[in-house]
Scaffold this motif. Structure first.
Motif, PDB file in Angstrom:
ATOM      1  N   HIS A  45       1.050  -1.226   0.245  1.00  0.00           N
ATOM      2  CA  HIS A  45      -0.373  -0.092   0.107  1.00  0.00           C
ATOM      3  C   HIS A  45       1.145   1.277   0.074  1.00  0.00           C
ATOM      4  O   HIS A  45       2.386   0.879   1.009  1.00  0.00           O
ATOM      5  N   SER A  46      -0.139   2.452  -0.659  1.00  0.00           N
ATOM      6  CA  SER A  46       1.169   3.281  -0.807  1.00  0.00           C
ATOM      7  C   SER A  46       0.686   4.919   0.797  1.00  0.00           C
ATOM      8  O   SER A  46      -0.061   5.010   1.409  1.00  0.00           O
ATOM      9  N   ILE A  47       1.703   5.628   1.161  1.00  0.00           N
ATOM     10  CA  ILE A  47       0.932   6.944   1.732  1.00  0.00           C
ATOM     11  C   ILE A  47       2.123   7.434   1.557  1.00  0.00           C
ATOM     12  O   ILE A  47       2.911   7.990   0.763  1.00  0.00           O
ATOM     13  N   CYS A  48       1.649   9.270   1.997  1.00  0.00           N
ATOM     14  CA  CYS A  48       2.479  10.306   0.973  1.00  0.00           C
ATOM     15  C   CYS A  48       3.469  10.169   2.466  1.00  0.00           C
ATOM     16  O   CYS A  48       3.545   9.834   3.778  1.00  0.00           O
ATOM     17  N   LYS A  49       4.869  10.619   1.605  1.00  0.00           N
ATOM     18  CA  LYS A  49       6.083  10.788   2.574  1.00  0.00           C
ATOM     19  C   LYS A  49       5.887  11.353   3.782  1.00  0.00           C
ATOM     20  O   LYS A  49       6.236  11.043   4.665  1.00  0.00           O
ATOM     21  N   LYS A  50       5.404  12.819   3.698  1.00  0.00           N
ATOM     22  CA  LYS A  50       5.028  13.665   4.752  1.00  0.00           C
ATOM     23  C   LYS A  50       4.296  12.965   5.680  1.00  0.00           C
ATOM     24  O   LYS A  50       4.565  13.594   7.077  1.00  0.00           O
ATOM     25  N   CYS A  51       2.718  12.721   5.478  1.00  0.00           N
ATOM     26  CA  CYS A  51       1.844  11.937   6.242  1.00  0.00           C
ATOM     27  C   CYS A  51       2.558  10.697   6.978  1.00  0.00           C
ATOM     28  O   CYS A  51       2.699  10.223   7.563  1.00  0.00           O
ATOM     29  N   LEU A  52       3.810   9.780   6.123  1.00  0.00           N
ATOM     30  CA  LEU A  52       4.910   8.943   7.333  1.00  0.00           C
ATOM     31  C   LEU A  52       5.751   8.963   8.154  1.00  0.00           C
ATOM     32  O   LEU A  52       5.442   8.435   9.153  1.00  0.00           O
ATOM     33  N   HIS A  53       6.421  10.016   8.005  1.00  0.00           N
ATOM     34  CA  HIS A  53       6.881  11.252   8.577  1.00  0.00           C
ATOM     35  C   HIS A  53       5.807  11.460  10.034  1.00  0.00           C
ATOM     36  O   HIS A  53       6.631  11.190  10.932  1.00  0.00           O
ATOM     37  N   ASP A  54       5.405  12.022  10.067  1.00  0.00           N
ATOM     38  CA  ASP A  54       4.113  12.422  10.993  1.00  0.00           C
ATOM     39  C   ASP A  54       3.906  10.968  11.420  1.00  0.00           C
ATOM     40  O   ASP A  54       3.663  10.753  12.764  1.00  0.00           O
ATOM     41  N   ILE A  55       3.559  10.261  11.231  1.00  0.00           N
ATOM     42  CA  ILE A  55       2.984   9.099  11.707  1.00  0.00           C
ATOM     43  C   ILE A  55       4.125   8.385  13.045  1.00  0.00           C
ATOM     44  O   ILE A  55       4.457   8.514  13.672  1.00  0.00           O
ATOM     45  N   LEU A  56       5.555   7.977  12.245  1.00  0.00           N
ATOM     46  CA  LEU A  56       6.462   7.832  13.309  1.00  0.00           C
ATOM     47  C   LEU A  56       7.201   8.259  13.771  1.00  0.00           C
ATOM     48  O   LEU A  56       7.250   7.970  15.296  1.00  0.00           O
ATOM     49  N   SER A  58       4.889  11.025  15.598  1.00  0.00           N
ATOM     50  CA  SER A  58       3.850  10.720  16.528  1.00  0.00           C
ATOM     51  C   SER A  58       4.284   9.175  17.658  1.00  0.00           C
ATOM     52  O   SER A  58       4.048   9.012  19.109  1.00  0.00           O
ATOM     53  N   ARG A  59       4.142   8.211  17.140  1.00  0.00           N
ATOM     54  CA  ARG A  59       5.002   6.951  17.540  1.00  0.00           C
ATOM     55  C   ARG A  59       5.169   7.088  18.835  1.00  0.00           C
ATOM     56  O   ARG A  59       5.894   6.507  19.407  1.00  0.00           O
ATOM     57  N   ILE A  60       6.665   7.443  17.869  1.00  0.00           N
ATOM     58  CA  ILE A  60       8.658   7.511  18.848  1.00  0.00           C
ATOM     59  C   ILE A  60       8.299   8.421  20.212  1.00  0.00           C
ATOM     60  O   ILE A  60       8.955   8.016  20.914  1.00  0.00           O
ATOM     61  N   GLN A  63       6.588   6.410  22.792  1.00  0.00           N
ATOM     62  CA  GLN A  63       7.529   5.426  23.136  1.00  0.00           C
ATOM     63  C   GLN A  63       6.434   4.012  22.308  1.00  0.00           C
ATOM     64  O   GLN A  63       6.601   2.412  23.132  1.00  0.00           O
ATOM     65  N   LYS A  64       6.670   4.070  21.166  1.00  0.00           N
ATOM     66  CA  LYS A  64       5.772   3.221  20.402  1.00  0.00           C
ATOM     67  C   LYS A  64       6.497   2.679  19.206  1.00  0.00           C
ATOM     68  O   LYS A  64       7.480   3.109  19.025  1.00  0.00           O
ATOM     69  N   GLU A  65       6.654   1.182  19.126  1.00  0.00           N
ATOM     70  CA  GLU A  65       8.025   0.635  17.659  1.00  0.00           C
ATOM     71  C   GLU A  65       6.833   0.393  16.312  1.00  0.00           C
ATOM     72  O   GLU A  65       5.671   0.265  16.425  1.00  0.00           O
ATOM     73  N   GLY A  66       7.439   0.247  15.763  1.00  0.00           N
ATOM     74  CA  GLY A  66       6.982  -0.109  14.506  1.00  0.00           C
ATOM     75  C   GLY A  66       5.507   0.409  13.796  1.00  0.00           C
ATOM     76  O   GLY A  66       5.552   2.033  14.429  1.00  0.00           O
ATOM     77  N   LEU A  67       4.643   0.054  12.721  1.00  0.00           N
ATOM     78  CA  LEU A  67       4.194   1.523  12.129  1.00  0.00           C
ATOM     79  C   LEU A  67       2.888   0.103  11.734  1.00  0.00           C
ATOM     80  O   LEU A  67       3.288  -0.818  11.371  1.00  0.00           O
ATOM     81  N   GLU A  68       2.050   0.413  11.848  1.00  0.00           N
ATOM     82  CA  GLU A  68       0.284  -0.053  11.497  1.00  0.00           C
ATOM     83  C   GLU A  68      -0.207   1.073   9.865  1.00  0.00           C
ATOM     84  O   GLU A  68       0.272   1.957  10.307  1.00  0.00           O
ATOM     85  N   CYS A  69      -0.417  -0.158   8.756  1.00  0.00           N
ATOM     86  CA  CYS A  69      -0.418   0.731   7.795  1.00  0.00           C
ATOM     87  C   CYS A  69      -2.181   0.292   7.835  1.00  0.00           C
ATOM     88  O   CYS A  69      -2.912   0.121   7.849  1.00  0.00           O
ATOM     89  N   PRO A  70      -2.335   2.511   7.932  1.00  0.00           N
ATOM     90  CA  PRO A  70      -3.673   3.127   7.213  1.00  0.00           C
ATOM     91  C   PRO A  70      -4.773   2.164   6.793  1.00  0.00           C
ATOM     92  O   PRO A  70      -5.388   2.291   7.229  1.00  0.00           O
ATOM     93  N   THR A  71      -4.293   1.277   5.930  1.00  0.00           N
ATOM     94  CA  THR A  71      -5.146   0.967   4.695  1.00  0.00           C
ATOM     95  C   THR A  71      -5.507  -0.424   5.057  1.00  0.00           C
ATOM     96  O   THR A  71      -6.497  -0.523   4.982  1.00  0.00           O
ATOM     97  N   CYS A  72      -4.168  -1.286   5.551  1.00  0.00           N
ATOM     98  CA  CYS A  72      -4.028  -2.731   5.473  1.00  0.00           C
ATOM     99  C   CYS A  72      -4.694  -3.479   7.657  1.00  0.00           C
ATOM    100  O   CYS A  72      -4.801  -4.150   7.449  1.00  0.00           O
ATOM    101  N   ARG A  73      -3.872  -2.191   7.964  1.00  0.00           N
ATOM    102  CA  ARG A  73      -4.082  -2.416   9.384  1.00  0.00           C
ATOM    103  C   ARG A  73      -2.476  -3.281   9.995  1.00  0.00           C
ATOM    104  O   ARG A  73      -3.332  -3.959  10.847  1.00  0.00           O
ATOM    105  N   LYS A  74      -1.689  -3.905   9.009  1.00  0.00           N
ATOM    106  CA  LYS A  74      -0.687  -4.997   8.740  1.00  0.00           C
ATOM    107  C   LYS A  74      -0.263  -4.481   9.692  1.00  0.00           C
ATOM    108  O   LYS A  74       0.686  -2.914   9.209  1.00  0.00           O
ATOM    109  N   MET A  75       0.801  -4.436  10.869  1.00  0.00           N
ATOM    110  CA  MET A  75       1.362  -4.119  11.602  1.00  0.00           C
ATOM    111  C   MET A  75       3.162  -4.378  11.011  1.00  0.00           C
ATOM    112  O   MET A  75       3.834  -5.204  10.392  1.00  0.00           O
ATOM    113  N   LEU A  76       3.485  -3.057  10.577  1.00  0.00           N
ATOM    114  CA  LEU A  76       5.539  -3.191  10.494  1.00  0.00           C
ATOM    115  C   LEU A  76       6.011  -2.686  10.877  1.00  0.00           C
ATOM    116  O   LEU A  76       6.132  -2.172  11.321  1.00  0.00           O
ATOM    117  N   ALA A  77       7.778  -3.504  10.658  1.00  0.00           N
ATOM    118  CA  ALA A  77       8.973  -3.235  11.612  1.00  0.00           C
ATOM    119  C   ALA A  77       9.705  -2.273  10.797  1.00  0.00           C
ATOM    120  O   ALA A  77      10.138  -2.207   9.592  1.00  0.00           O
TER     121      ALA A  77
END
Length: 602
Positions: A45-56, A58-60, A63-77
């Motif tokens: 799945h795809s995501i805007c570069k700025k949106c990905l930076h903002d999400i990461l 926020s998770r940092i 103090q959360k690790e990984g990323l949940e895909c906003p489309t399929c909700r799959k946890m990504l390392a």
């Protein structure tokens, strides 16, 4: 509203519906805007570069690790420093760009349909000329027929290919006679593409002939015998030349895209190998550090020199291997950058819709094709190098062998430990009495597997041993029960100077010593007190117990072994408990989440 206007409105509404559906597919699930600089996640799945930076970010902060895909909700390392390595979705970016262009043109047309006809009359009293009296955009082009100071063009004749102001339109383009069938409309930015191209050598002549040898548009004078410098050259019809040029550029574009994809896949593989070596190196260092601490605590010898020597060697192996991989990665990045530039040039030429516009850029095509072929040859020559780098497993194997290698080096330096290894040991499979029939005389047997029942833990006691002995058991997950191996008391393997009950967990009584797994940690446990030895990463794991009896008690030695690393950790405890002078009972505690497997022979 006229019938034509109603039809036009229906077409506009249909177009709006189509664009609405397309816009949903081209919208980022995070910012709900059209994709901007889209990146492709590992789940495709795809995501805007700025949106990905903002999400990461926020998770940092959370103090959360990984990323949940906003489309399929799959946890990504996913880590923030890995964002630059994600592939850019060029196809999606181009589609969004084309969609915005098409939507802009459609909105312009649909807006023009809603303008009342009487607005045309405000523009000009000569409303008979208004084939399309609409001005969808401000055009700064000047009239092509004005003398002196030119007025701004308000009309464009598609047959004459001329821009007119209102005055010149009335004077020079009356809507009668043969001009009555000419199509007039408001000027647009793309009208410049329809302007004639004049010959570079004969400025007053229109260039309407394509010289295939020189790749240039020329006029008829350029090909006259004895006059033009293109005399005798191969001449192509404009449409044929345009078709050949477009086909060549498209093939070049496909070739560049294919090679870019190949290099991207190679880079991904090289990065994976680099990360694998990095992780193995880090894990090996952690296990060596655990073994070092254990040996220091179990003995008083100094092991720092051995540890530093081996860690330095591992670092050299990692550095040397990663240097080769990084050099190949840098080469691929340079080639990728060059191909991206050429790809943009191809796209720019292919975006030229008009024949003359594209043919006028023909001189720029050969350098791109030549450079593409050079890169293609270079990529082909580097395939063997890439295969050698990815197939080379010597660094990984050497790192894996470092843990037992370190132990062997430590043994040669520690006379106390090596002296114990010279003793004769009897390798046994413990004989265990079944606990299912309490109070009855049940013969002890060599069990192949130990499991509990229900939802309680069970402790099994084996036949006592009084001589130097060793036994091994492999702990595996119990597939018939589901449970987290990181929580609670999982299993215990040890010795006891008295016979425990089936509910007495290993290591929890005063006369019980052993290796237990609790809370995801392997610990040495006695009388309920735990000394952490190492983390339990996963099952299965093999535990070997070795007992050496003397007048003061017993030396309790243990070894942890995994299939991928071999021996993970060795340790010894001197138990000065006089109750062990006459022997010890091997004891085993299993919870419902695991089972213990004994070897079939020793």
């Amino acid at each position: 509203m006229s019938v034509d206007n109603r039809h036009n409105h229906l077409r506009a509404q249909s177009a709006d519906s189509t664009y609405s559906m397309m816009e949903e597919e081209l919208t980022c699930p995070v910012c709900l805007e059209l994709y901007a600089d889209p990146l492709m996640l590992p789940c495709s799945h795809s995501i805007c570069k700025k949106c990905l930076h903002d999400i990461l970010d926020s998770r940092i902060k959370a103090q959360k690790e990984g990323l949940e895909c906003p489309t399929c909700r799959k946890m990504l390392a996913m880590k923030k420093d890995k964002v630059t390595k994600l592939p850019k979705n060029l196809a999606l970016e181009n589609i969004v760009f084309r969609f915005q262009e098409a939507q802009s043109q459609t909105l312009t047309k649909s807006t023009s349909l809603d303008i009342p006809n009487d607005l045309c009359d405000l523009k000009s009293t000569n409303s008979d000329h208004c084939d399309s009296p609409v001005f969808p955009e401000e055009i700064s082009e000047d009239c092509g027929l004005c003398e002196g100071k030119s007025s701004r063009a308000l009309w464009f004749c598609e047959q004459c290919n001329v821009l007119y102001c209102q005055k010149c339109l009335d004077n020079y383009h009356p809507k009668r006679g043969p001009l009555n069938h000419h199509k007039l409309r408001a000027p647009s930015h793309c009208d410049g593409a329809h302007k004639p191209v004049f010959c570079e050598d004969h400025e007053t002549e229109i260039a309407s002939i394509f010289c295939d040898q020189c790749k240039a548009l020329v006029c008829h004078l350029c090909v006259c015998d004895g006059v033009g410098k293109h005399t005798g050259h191969k001449i192509l019809e404009q449409h044929t030349a345009w078709k050949q040029m477009k086909e060549t550029l498209e093939n070049t574009k496909l070739q560049l895209e294919s090679m870019l994809s190949t290099l991207s896949n190679q880079s991904t593989k090289l990065e994976d190998v680099t990360e694998e070596i990095e992780n193995l190196h880090q894990e090996a260092c952690q296990k060596i550090e655990s073994q070092c601490r254990r040996l220091i605590e179990d003995t008083t010898a100094v092991l720092r020199q051995n540890k530093q020597s081996l860690l330095s060697h591992l670092t050299q192996v990692k550095t040397a291997s990663n240097a080769k991989l990084q050099n190949k990665l840098d080469t691929n990045r340079k080639k990728s950058k060059s191909m991206e530039n050429m790809l943009q040039s191809c796209k720019k030429m292919l975006d030229e819709d008009h024949v003359n516009g594209m043919l006028s850029q023909a001189v720029s095509m050969n350098p791109i094709i030549q450079q593409t072929q050079e890169i293609s040859d270079s990529v082909e020559c580097c395939k063997l190098e890439f295969e050698d780098l990815t197939k080379e497993k010597r660094p990984q194997e050497e790192i894996k062998k470092a843990v037992p290698k370190f132990y062997q080096a430590a043994k040669s330096s520690l006379s106390l430990i090596t002296a114990d290894d010279t003793e004769d040991f009897q390798s046994i499979i413990p004989r265990i009495k079944s606990p299912t029939s309490p109070g009855k005389e049940v013969p002890r047997v060599h069990n192949k597997s130990l499991t509990t029942w229900g939802f309680t833990s069970t402790t099994f006691t084996a036949e006592p041993v009084a001589s130097n002995s060793l036994w091994s058991v492999t702990v595996e997950k119990n597939s018939s029960h589901i449970g987290d191996i990181k929580n609670g008391y999982l299993f215990g393997i040890g010795i006891s100077s008295e016979t425990p009950t089936i509910k007495d967990l290993v290591g929890m009584k005063e006369k019980s010593y052993g290796i237990v797994c609790s809370g995801g940690n392997l610990c040495f446990c006695h009388n309920g007190k735990m000394e952490q030895l190492m983390n339990l990463d996963h099952l299965p794991i093999s535990v070997t117990i070795q007992t050496t009896f003397n007048q003061e008690g017993v030396i309790f030695a243990y070894t942890f072994t995994s299939a991928s690393w071999g021996d993970l950790l060795h340790g010894k405890k001197v138990l000065t408990d006089l109750s062990f002078r006459h022997g010890a009972n091997p004891v085993f505690t299993v919870s419902q989440r695991v089972k213990m497997q004994f070897p079939t022979f020793v």
